[in-house]
Design an enzyme around this catalytic site. Structure first.
Site, PDB file in Angstrom:
ATOM      1  N   GLY A   8      34.047  48.047  39.927  1.00  0.00           N
ATOM      2  CA  GLY A   8      33.948  47.125  41.194  1.00  0.00           C
ATOM      3  C   GLY A   8      34.350  47.687  42.448  1.00  0.00           C
ATOM      4  O   GLY A   8      34.789  47.266  43.423  1.00  0.00           O
ATOM      5  N   ASP A  34      29.775  50.290  40.230  1.00  0.00           N
ATOM      6  CA  ASP A  34      29.887  48.958  40.435  1.00  0.00           C
ATOM      7  C   ASP A  34      28.589  48.328  39.790  1.00  0.00           C
ATOM      8  O   ASP A  34      27.506  49.317  39.518  1.00  0.00           O
ATOM      9  CB  ASP A  34      29.696  48.560  41.911  1.00  0.00           C
ATOM     10  CG  ASP A  34      30.168  46.991  42.292  1.00  0.00           C
ATOM     11  OD1 ASP A  34      31.171  46.955  42.529  1.00  0.00           O
ATOM     12  OD2 ASP A  34      29.206  46.152  42.054  1.00  0.00           O
ATOM     13  N   ASP A  52      28.156  48.550  34.446  1.00  0.00           N
ATOM     14  CA  ASP A  52      28.361  47.059  34.013  1.00  0.00           C
ATOM     15  C   ASP A  52      29.398  47.020  32.953  1.00  0.00           C
ATOM     16  O   ASP A  52      29.182  47.449  31.645  1.00  0.00           O
ATOM     17  CB  ASP A  52      27.152  46.347  33.545  1.00  0.00           C
ATOM     18  CG  ASP A  52      27.275  44.867  32.852  1.00  0.00           C
ATOM     19  OD1 ASP A  52      28.271  44.382  33.131  1.00  0.00           O
ATOM     20  OD2 ASP A  52      26.384  44.347  32.312  1.00  0.00           O
ATOM     21  N   TYR A 141      40.516  31.499  37.570  1.00  0.00           N
ATOM     22  CA  TYR A 141      40.772  32.617  37.999  1.00  0.00           C
ATOM     23  C   TYR A 141      42.525  32.858  37.490  1.00  0.00           C
ATOM     24  O   TYR A 141      42.521  34.140  37.048  1.00  0.00           O
ATOM     25  CB  TYR A 141      40.679  32.842  39.264  1.00  0.00           C
ATOM     26  CG  TYR A 141      40.969  33.973  40.241  1.00  0.00           C
ATOM     27  CD1 TYR A 141      40.426  35.161  39.841  1.00  0.00           C
ATOM     28  CD2 TYR A 141      41.978  34.105  40.979  1.00  0.00           C
ATOM     29  CE1 TYR A 141      40.726  36.453  40.439  1.00  0.00           C
ATOM     30  CE2 TYR A 141      42.385  35.204  41.716  1.00  0.00           C
ATOM     31  CZ  TYR A 141      41.842  36.565  41.448  1.00  0.00           C
ATOM     32  OH  TYR A 141      42.192  37.453  42.031  1.00  0.00           O
ATOM     33  N   LYS A 145      44.077  35.899  34.959  1.00  0.00           N
ATOM     34  CA  LYS A 145      44.823  36.959  35.609  1.00  0.00           C
ATOM     35  C   LYS A 145      46.141  36.724  34.463  1.00  0.00           C
ATOM     36  O   LYS A 145      46.653  37.847  34.261  1.00  0.00           O
ATOM     37  CB  LYS A 145      45.288  36.401  36.794  1.00  0.00           C
ATOM     38  CG  LYS A 145      44.266  37.002  38.109  1.00  0.00           C
ATOM     39  CD  LYS A 145      43.965  38.317  38.034  1.00  0.00           C
ATOM     40  CE  LYS A 145      42.685  38.897  38.557  1.00  0.00           C
ATOM     41  NZ  LYS A 145      42.510  40.166  38.367  1.00  0.00           N
TER      42      LYS A 145
END
Ligand code: AKB
Length: 321
Positions: A8, A34, A52, A141, A145
């Site tokens: 990322g 990324d 990926d 999200y 987490k």
């Protein structure tokens, strides 16, 4: 010399972290990856590659070839986008993480995996939010987490993977934009202030949230990665904080340097509900005690650095048009 792999790397954190690591360790020791083609985002420091993280064979191959000592796993979908595409957020955030953790079992390396204030939900105390308290988030999200924190704990205790993480507040920076978060308003506001002298905010004026200038966030990640492992009692999810403010208070701070700046409020129901469920201020005493965490950027310093940085970036962008 420590060799570091980032996933990322084209995102808000990855862009600045890769540069900071390349400057200290030598560009050849930092591999920025990324899912997007490096042609779109890489600025030529050190090696870069397409990766990926949902492809376990590609993750394995990249790690086996580069042989990193440290991996910063930053690929993720943020909160607002996660509410638009919840299934995709689960698949990417949890699926990519388990691929990285699996590879770390057979190719020992130290991992950094970021968590977020989003790992807390409406049932947790909001100010301060303790290091250890109820975690029942109501966003996809946030759910990814919490699952991530638990997975990291599991791979550490079950397979001895040396994985570490912090719960980031909203991060403020100007090099690369955040994308799809709820705290993004605190970045957008600076671009709008300099472009138009005015900002239409998608959160209400009194929405207080925990925030941090990205340079502090990057230093936190790197300091945690260098800390002695035996001191890290809460190793996968340290609360860290730097400042807390509302949109109205941020606008006041901007007006001290740009007196004509104006703001209006047009709350977006989805992002407002997310923000209302998040901590206003994390209690970061465990991070301070266990590895010496301390923030350096106040609201005033952040506003000054952001206005200067965004102005510089705008004039550089104008020159390249
Ligand atoms: C978001 O707003 O989704 C992120 C975060 C607080 O994790 N910036």
């Amino acid at each position: 010399m420590t060799r570091v792999l980032l996933t990322g790397a084209a995102g808000q954190i990855g862009t600045e972290l890769a540069s900071a690591l390349a400057a200290d360790l030598g560009p050849q020791n930092v591999l920025a990856t990324d899912v997007r083609d490096p042609g779109e985002w890489h600025r030529g420091q050190g090696p870069a590659a397409v990766l990926d993280c949902l492809d376990p064979a590609a993750v394995e191959r990249t790690v086996a070839q580069f042989r990193p000592d440290h991996v910063y796993h930053l690929a993720a979908i943020l909160s607002a986008t996660g509410e638009k595409r919840p299934r995709r957020a689960w698949d990417l955030n949890v699926g990519s993480l388990i691929n990285i953790l699996e590879v770390a079992r057979t190719h020992p390396c130290r991992l950094f995996v970021p968590s977020s204030i989003a790992a807390f939900g409406p049932g947790a105390p909001r100010s301060p939010t303790p290091q250890r308290t109820v975690q029942r988030p109501n966003t996809m999200y946030g759910i990814t987490k919490v699952a991530g924190e638990l997975l990291c704990d599991y791979y550490h205790s079950r397979f001895d993977v040396d994985v570490r993480g912090v719960r980031f507040p909203g991060l403020i920076s100007y090099t690369a934009p955040p994308g799809g978060g709820t705290t993004d308003y605190a970045v957008e506001i600076f671009h709008a202030a300099l472009a138009d002298g005015h900002y239409k905010c998608f959160l209400g004026p009194d929405t207080r949230l925990d925030m941090m200038y990205l340079a502090d966030g990057i230093r936190a990640a790197r300091e945690l990665m260098e800390a002695p492992g035996e001191d890290l009692e809460d190793r996968n999810a340290y609360n860290i904080t730097a400042m807390q403010f509302t949109p109205a208070e941020l606008a006041d701070a901007i007006r001290k340097l740009m007196p004509d700046f104006t703001i209006e409020y047009d709350p977006d129901p989805v992002r407002q509900a997310i923000a209302d469920s998040w901590p206003e201020r994390l209690d970061d005493s465990a991070a301070r005690a266990q590895w010496g965490w301390e923030p350096r950027y106040t609201l005033e310093r952040t506003v000054a650095v952001m206005l200067e940085g965004v102005a510089r970036k705008r004039s550089q962008d104008d020159e390249t048009v």
